[in-house]
Design an enzyme around this catalytic site. Sequence first.
Site, short mmCIF file in Angstrom:
data_model
loop_
_atom_site.label_atom_id
_atom_site.label_comp_id
_atom_site.label_asym_id
_atom_site.label_seq_id
_atom_site.Cartn_x
_atom_site.Cartn_y
_atom_site.Cartn_z
N LEU A 94 0.82 -1.44 0.02
CA LEU A 94 0.51 0.64 0.15
C LEU A 94 0.89 1.53 0.07
CD1 LEU A 94 -2.60 1.36 0.05
CD2 LEU A 94 -2.83 1.33 2.99
N TYR A 123 -5.26 6.32 5.91
CA TYR A 123 -4.87 7.26 5.27
C TYR A 123 -4.05 8.73 5.53
CZ TYR A 123 -6.59 4.67 1.44
OH TYR A 123 -7.50 3.29 0.52
N PHE A 416 -16.92 7.48 -5.08
CA PHE A 416 -16.63 6.68 -6.43
C PHE A 416 -15.77 6.26 -5.96
CE2 PHE A 416 -14.35 11.29 -4.32
CZ PHE A 416 -13.13 10.17 -4.31
#
Length: 416
Positions: A94, A123, A416
Amino acid sequence: MTTELRALRREDWNVWYDNLVRAFGGVPEPAEEREVWRTLTEYDRSIGAWDGDQCVGTAGAFDFRLTVPGGAEVTAAGVTMVGVAATHRRRGVLTSMMRRQLDDIRSWGESLAVLTASEPVIYGRFGYGLATHRLAVEIDTARVRLSVPPGTDDVRLRYADPAEVLDACEAVYARRVPERAGMLARRPGWERVELLDTDQHRDGASPLQCVVAERAGGEGGGSGVIGYARFRIKADWGPSGADGIVQLSSLEGVDPAARAALWRFLFDIDLTSKLVAHRLPVDEPVLHLVSDLRRCAPRVSDDLHLRLVDVGAALRARTYQAPVDVVFEVEDVFCPWNEGRWRLTGDPKGAICERTADPADLSLSVRELGAAYLGGVSLASLAEAGRVRELRQGALAEASMGFFASGPAPWLPHGF
């Protein structure tokens, strides 16, 4: 790490996407939905991590236009389809994809990256800050009443096939985009996502339904459509009779009367007693029309995470509700080109942001700048949490007043 990163090739899409589906539980998507995402995939903006002939990591970046404070639409990379195979965890897959992706976004000349997180804890270490929240409601329509504004009775509603009125509804949506930071200008093809109506989407409810709002005189374009609501009905019966649920998918209107007329319609659908919506702005106007907020069960959760890929360009792209002249000392370990001091000078007409050797007024990381960027999170509140440090007295109040939204709260209308 033995994996290889490379741009996605068309012939590899099925293997690449299968890895993503498996990372999210392995439940196959309906063919219709899978095809929509295949056509929306931007191959030159997507990467895969490969261990031999096995795809073990995926990441994409849609080419979006995001509304920022002041109404401008700014190019933003919509980070999406991120997944790592469980067999390859804790190997840096990642991190390597995030590193490659942010380098690519910078090379494309895009100053912002945005995402919605399946696990928000992931994140922050890559510089993303939580910039918008969303509101969910479960309204007891058997007990809650609406007090609608003048003009609501002048709005005419009619049922319509969702596909047949799609263009008219998209025109209404496009009118709304400049009005609120965080909204996405819908690119060609994205309208198909709004009409996805598989068994998984229905989950026992009706097919997708649509009601459009119109007013005499043709306001809102040649079609006369000034608003729309897309929804499903989940029928249910209890000991006392009908107990159905209205599941709201999306609702837009060009003015308060159009929106109120649509909400009133949803409240009054026969054989239903509950109205559920999962993605509303935190300042949703209907909350001011209801008779009993408690019976709407409002709940707020995280939504859009935002990262400044180019601090100077990003801060120049928006306006500021009050004059601001402040020097930021920015920490950005993951994207070191952003580190250092930046002087921001801005007001409601525009802004300049350049590197400077002047003493810093505020010290913070790029994550806090991302959280405050759309105006939904106050720098002052971040300072109260110890995330922003004031180095010049008065600088925090000045910057907070400039950054914080004076109009509608920022909001992401769809995922999204």
